[in-house]
Design a protein around this motif. Structure first.
Motif, short mmCIF file in Angstrom:
data_model
loop_
_atom_site.label_atom_id
_atom_site.label_comp_id
_atom_site.label_asym_id
_atom_site.label_seq_id
_atom_site.Cartn_x
_atom_site.Cartn_y
_atom_site.Cartn_z
N ALA A 179 0.82 -1.21 0.00
CA ALA A 179 0.00 0.00 0.00
C ALA A 179 0.86 1.27 0.00
O ALA A 179 0.31 2.37 0.09
CB ALA A 179 -0.93 0.01 1.22
N ASP A 180 2.18 1.11 -0.10
CA ASP A 180 3.11 2.25 -0.12
C ASP A 180 2.92 3.13 1.10
O ASP A 180 2.69 4.34 1.01
CB ASP A 180 2.93 3.06 -1.41
CG ASP A 180 4.07 4.05 -1.62
OD1 ASP A 180 5.16 3.82 -1.07
OD2 ASP A 180 3.85 5.07 -2.32
N LEU A 181 3.03 2.51 2.29
CA LEU A 181 2.81 3.23 3.54
C LEU A 181 4.10 3.40 4.32
O LEU A 181 4.94 2.49 4.35
CB LEU A 181 1.82 2.45 4.43
CG LEU A 181 0.41 2.24 3.90
CD1 LEU A 181 -0.37 1.36 4.87
CD2 LEU A 181 -0.28 3.58 3.71
N PRO A 182 4.28 4.53 5.00
CA PRO A 182 5.38 4.66 5.96
C PRO A 182 5.08 3.82 7.19
O PRO A 182 3.92 3.49 7.47
CB PRO A 182 5.38 6.15 6.29
CG PRO A 182 3.98 6.59 6.07
CD PRO A 182 3.46 5.76 4.94
N VAL A 183 6.12 3.49 7.93
CA VAL A 183 5.99 2.57 9.05
C VAL A 183 6.57 3.20 10.32
O VAL A 183 7.57 3.91 10.28
CB VAL A 183 6.73 1.24 8.75
CG1 VAL A 183 6.57 0.26 9.90
CG2 VAL A 183 6.21 0.63 7.46
N ILE A 184 5.89 2.92 11.45
CA ILE A 184 6.38 3.37 12.76
C ILE A 184 6.53 2.15 13.65
O ILE A 184 5.53 1.54 14.07
CB ILE A 184 5.42 4.38 13.41
CG1 ILE A 184 5.20 5.58 12.48
CG2 ILE A 184 5.96 4.83 14.77
CD1 ILE A 184 4.14 6.56 12.99
N PRO A 185 7.77 1.72 13.97
CA PRO A 185 7.97 0.59 14.88
C PRO A 185 7.81 1.05 16.32
O PRO A 185 8.26 2.14 16.68
CB PRO A 185 9.42 0.16 14.61
CG PRO A 185 9.99 1.13 13.63
CD PRO A 185 9.05 2.26 13.46
N ILE A 186 7.18 0.21 17.14
CA ILE A 186 6.95 0.55 18.54
C ILE A 186 7.42 -0.61 19.43
O ILE A 186 7.15 -1.77 19.14
CB ILE A 186 5.44 0.82 18.79
CG1 ILE A 186 4.95 2.03 17.99
CG2 ILE A 186 5.17 1.01 20.29
CD1 ILE A 186 5.55 3.37 18.42
N SER A 187 8.08 -0.27 20.52
CA SER A 187 8.52 -1.28 21.48
C SER A 187 7.35 -1.91 22.21
O SER A 187 6.46 -1.21 22.70
CB SER A 187 9.46 -0.62 22.50
OG SER A 187 9.56 -1.42 23.67
N ASN A 188 7.39 -3.23 22.31
CA ASN A 188 6.34 -3.92 23.07
C ASN A 188 6.43 -3.63 24.56
O ASN A 188 5.42 -3.58 25.26
CB ASN A 188 6.42 -5.42 22.82
CG ASN A 188 6.00 -5.78 21.42
OD1 ASN A 188 6.77 -5.61 20.47
ND2 ASN A 188 4.78 -6.24 21.26
N LEU A 189 7.65 -3.42 25.06
CA LEU A 189 7.81 -3.10 26.48
C LEU A 189 7.25 -1.72 26.79
O LEU A 189 6.57 -1.52 27.80
CB LEU A 189 9.30 -3.16 26.85
CG LEU A 189 9.94 -4.55 26.83
CD1 LEU A 189 11.45 -4.45 26.99
CD2 LEU A 189 9.34 -5.45 27.90
#
Length: 239
Positions: A88-98
């Motif tokens: 879908a040509d989307l930017p991504v934001i990774p988030i810590s599970n902790l």
């Protein structure tokens, strides 16, 4: 009104969750799916989008739980996020599970000092110590978590040494604390019922990152395992 639309997903623990921020409102689907993440996560994404009457193309950004957590679960989440974002040509934001569980403690209990741990098996936990700080962005107030002790994998004995003496206002979140008897002194009067991360709290953490343009492309996704011997294989031809 907040007009950004974010889709969050997480499969890093035995919890499997999807959440959507759309027109300023959050919707969430949470399941326990210890060995069926790969079968459940995409149908859950489809369900939450169809409930809101939008397609993936209408989403502005994709949020995912980047770990730490189970090796398989972290890989599944990162792979699914990468595939959806590329498609879908989307930017991504990774988030810590902790950090996600710390955010849950703040939203549910207004806790601002959090010890977060996930059982890593083999007599170890994934652990961090975090302190909340209020910030204003885009005329809104957000919580950002300041690191007191960096994310790491450690034995209960090492965690106890690192933490040292604690005031009573520190609270615990995650499955790690009750998994080992050594932590009995820590969790006394500090234990919360927040044991697993949920994608709905990833949305809260992702919004300030969105406003600060702290985003990645799908090809930059890197899951976090904390155990050094595990490596992430990117999509073929995209190393």
């Amino acid at each position: 009104m907040n007009n950004v639309t974010l889709l969050a997903l997480d499969t890093s623990t035995e919890a499997c969750s999807v959440a959507l921020l759309y027109k300023g409102e959050k919707t969430v689907l949470d399941e326990l799916a210890q060995r069926t993440h790969t079968q459940r996560i995409l149908p859950m994404v489809d369900q939450i989008l169809s409930q809101s009457g939008i397609s993936l193309k209408r989403v502005d950004g994709l949020v995912f739980g980047r770990g730490p957590g189970s090796f398989t679960g972290v890989r599944v989440g990162a792979g699914i996020a990468q595939g959806l974002a590329l498609g879908a040509d989307l930017p991504v934001i990774p988030i810590s599970n902790l950090t996600t569980m710390a955010q849950a403690a703040y939203e549910q209990l207004r806790v601002e000092k959090v010890l977060s741990a996930i059982d890593a098996r083999m007599n170890e936990v994934y652990f961090t110590q975090l302190k909340a700080e209020k910030v204003r962005l885009n005329s809104q107030e957000f919580i950002e978590w300041q690191t007191v002790i960096e994310e790491q994998v450690a034995s209960p004995e090492k965690v106890l040494v690192k933490v040292g003496h604690l005031e009573e206002d520190w609270k615990t979140v995650g499955t790690g604390w009750s998994a080992y008897a050594q932590f009995s002194s820590i969790i006394e009067n500090r234990e919360t019922e927040i044991l697993l991360p949920s994608a709905q709290y990833m949305l809260s953490l992702a919004l300030p990152k969105w406003y600060k343009k702290e985003i990645l492309s799908a090809l930059e996704i890197e899951p976090i395992y904390l155990r050094n011997e595990v490596t992430w294989q990117k999509l073929p031809g995209r190393e």
